[in-house]
Design an enzyme around this catalytic site. Structure first.
Site, PDB file in Angstrom:
ATOM      1  N   HIS A   1      64.263  48.778  12.241  1.00 39.84           N
ATOM      2  CA  HIS A   1      63.908  49.833  11.288  1.00 39.84           C
ATOM      3  C   HIS A   1      65.135  49.994  10.381  1.00 39.84           C
ATOM      4  CE1 HIS A   1      61.663  51.204  14.933  1.00 39.84           C
ATOM      5  NE2 HIS A   1      60.760  51.652  14.091  1.00 39.84           N
TER       6      HIS A   1
ATOM      7  N   ASP B   1      67.954  51.833  11.947  1.00 38.58           N
ATOM      8  CA  ASP B   1      68.613  51.288  13.141  1.00 38.58           C
ATOM      9  C   ASP B   1      69.927  50.603  12.804  1.00 38.58           C
ATOM     10  OD1 ASP B   1      66.287  51.916  14.573  1.00 38.58           O
ATOM     11  OD2 ASP B   1      65.450  49.901  14.310  1.00 38.58           O
TER      12      ASP B   1
HETATM   13  C1  XLS Z   1      56.439  53.253  18.817  1.00 36.29           C
HETATM   14  C2  XLS Z   1      56.289  51.975  18.150  1.00 36.29           C
HETATM   15  C3  XLS Z   1      57.468  51.573  17.278  1.00 36.29           C
HETATM   16  C4  XLS Z   1      57.044  50.494  16.323  1.00 36.29           C
HETATM   17  C5  XLS Z   1      57.959  50.314  15.172  1.00 36.29           C
HETATM   18  O1  XLS Z   1      55.745  53.548  19.781  1.00 36.29           O
HETATM   19  O2  XLS Z   1      56.038  51.001  19.100  1.00 36.29           O
HETATM   20  O3  XLS Z   1      58.537  51.183  18.063  1.00 36.29           O
HETATM   21  O4  XLS Z   1      56.920  49.278  16.973  1.00 36.29           O
HETATM   22  O5  XLS Z   1      58.086  51.450  14.399  1.00 36.29           O
END
Ligand code: XLS
Ligand code: NI
Ligand code: NI
Length: 444
Positions: A104, A107
């Site tokens: 993200h 991150d």
């Molecule tokens: C949350 C989601 C997140 C997505 C990416 O439950 O899995 O991690 O994969 O935003």
């Protein structure tokens, strides 16, 4: 001294190995059917759970050894901390022998005081990542925008009742999609973090769905405007954080895409734990996506059958994953997608090599499942029996029915004239389960 100095690159040692820091099933260059294992599985490591998260949960502070984390660091300057984190991430992914990662925007870089400053920090870290990627050969499976953690998004991003929040999220996606493109990212994920609601007393669902569709349409337009030729992926999830998430499951996402004329532009990123939270088997979600022509990628993790939230465990069940891999292979395998470990350690797993052991376990589970699924398809008995079950439809009568050449009245009159009493045939479920079990046992 590097962060993972105590761990050597992970090697394949074979099924008899007792070394927890070696692969027993994942043998990257081994050819299975028409592709190598690494081409079939296309593993990716996620940045957020593995490096950005420090083990904090709602009852307690971080437990993991993540010296770059703002809560743990000795007052490191934010960009220096982000670089330290990225050094560790690339060292980890290289030693694990994985070719992809995913992030993200928030991150990999710290937040600034303004959106412009946040973008500058992000760009600096994107440049740093580009150097690491060319030095290691590691590629970007997907980038994504975090438009759910900050309090401005508490009532949603694109579905927010306040258009200023929609605009903020749109600006964030414009920037992150561009940088994902710059880094050669192969997909871009949109998970509707807080696109849902808690109560209809304050929610106009119709309006919110229209807003979300407008947002997705703008993402498509931007993708084409900047020449990004990767795949746009929507990640379904039924609940958590909101009580009712709009992207409930693959079928709900497909209905949304069709309603707004977007079904050619998006595919789905199916997360195993989200599938089970929605009350479906993982392989059901894969088959639904393949049937609709929107299968894209997988977040490979697992839930706990008795806990009703997103636990992001590393996949351990070869039984479950064999059935998932079977549907993936039947659908032709991955194109731009892959198996992304949206997985986190338990917060008591604080040894530095636990992150390796956990990923190796997940990779071995998927590799063994690939071998079993491939063996089932090669052998052909399962598919042959499945086809036989429908063989009546291949007769002229079946063809007439499907082509719309018969009416209800004709069928009624024919049945009376012929006096035919059709007899049911066994579905043979247990026998088919024995076939699957045998392939899981014997696949080598
Ligand atoms: C949350 C989601 C997140 C997505 C990416 O439950 O899995 O991690 O994969 O935003
Ligand atoms: Ni996910
Ligand atoms: Ni999830």
């Amino acid at each position: 001294m590097s962060f993972f100095e105590g761990t050597a690159p992970i090697a394949y040692e074979g099924p008899e190995s007792t070394n927890p820091l070696a692969f027993r099933w994942y043998d990257a260059d081994r050819v299975v059917g028409s592709r190598t294992m690494s081409e079939h599985l296309r593993f990716a490591v996620c940045y957020w759970h593995s490096f950005a998260w420090d083990g904090a949960d709602i009852f307690g502070a971080g437990t993991l050894d993540r010296p770059w984390h703002p809560a743990n660091g000795p007052g490191l300057e934010p960009i220096a901390a982000a670089k330290m984190k990225m050094d560790a991430a690339f060292e980890f992914i290289s030693k694990l022998g994985v070719k992809y990662f995913s992030f993200h925007d928030i991150d990999i870089a710290p937040a600034g005081a303004t959106f412009a400053e946040t973008c500058r920090y992000f760009d600096e870290m994107v440049e740093y990542a580009a150097d690491k990627m060319s030095a290691t050969g590691i590629k970007l499976l997907w980038g994504t925008t975090n438009a759910f953690s900050h309090r401005r998004f508490m009532s949603g991003a694109s579905t927010n009742p306040d258009p200023d929040m929609f605009k903020y999220a749109a600006a964030q996606v414009a920037h992150c999609l561009q940088r994902t493109h710059d880094l050669g990212g192969e997909n871009y994920v949109l998970w509707g973090g807080r696109e849902g609601y808690e109560t209809l007393l304050n929610t106009d669902m119709r309006r919110e769905l229209d807003q979300m569709a407008r947002f997705m349409t703008m993402v498509v337009e931007h993708k084409h405007a900047i020449g990004f030729d990767g795949t746009l992926l929507i990640e379904p999830k039924p609940m958590e954080p909101t009580k009712h998430q709009y992207d409930y499951d693959v079928a709900a996402v497909y209905a949304f895409l069709q309603r707004y004329g977007l079904e050619q532009e998006f595919k789905v990123n199916i997360e195993v734990n989200h599938a089970t939270l929605s009350g479906h088997d993982f392989h059901h979600e894969v088959a639904t996506a393949v049937n609709a022509g929107i299968f894209g990628s997988i977040d490979a993790n697992a839930g706990d059958p008795r806990l009703g939230w997103d636990l992001d465990l590393f996949p351990r069940s070869v039984e479950e994953m064999t059935l998932g891999m079977l549907e993936i292979l039947r659908g032709g395998g991955f194109t731009t997608g892959g198996l992304m470990f949206d997985t986190k350690l338990r917060r008591q797993s604080i040894s530095r090599d636990d992150l390796f052991v956990a990923h190796i376990g997940g990779m071995d589970t998927m590799a063994k499942s690939l071998l079993a699924a491939h063996s089932i398809l090669e052998d052909g008995e399962l598919d042959r029996r499945r086809n036989e079950r429908y063989s009546g439809w291949n007769t002229p009568v079946g063809a007439d029915l499907l082509a719309g050449r018969m009416t209800l009245q004709q069928l009624h009159d024919e049945l009376i004239a012929s006096g035919h009493e059709p007899q049911p045939v066994s579905g043979r479920q247990e026998l088919l389960e024995r076939i699957v079990a045998r392939h899981i046992d014997t696949a080598r």
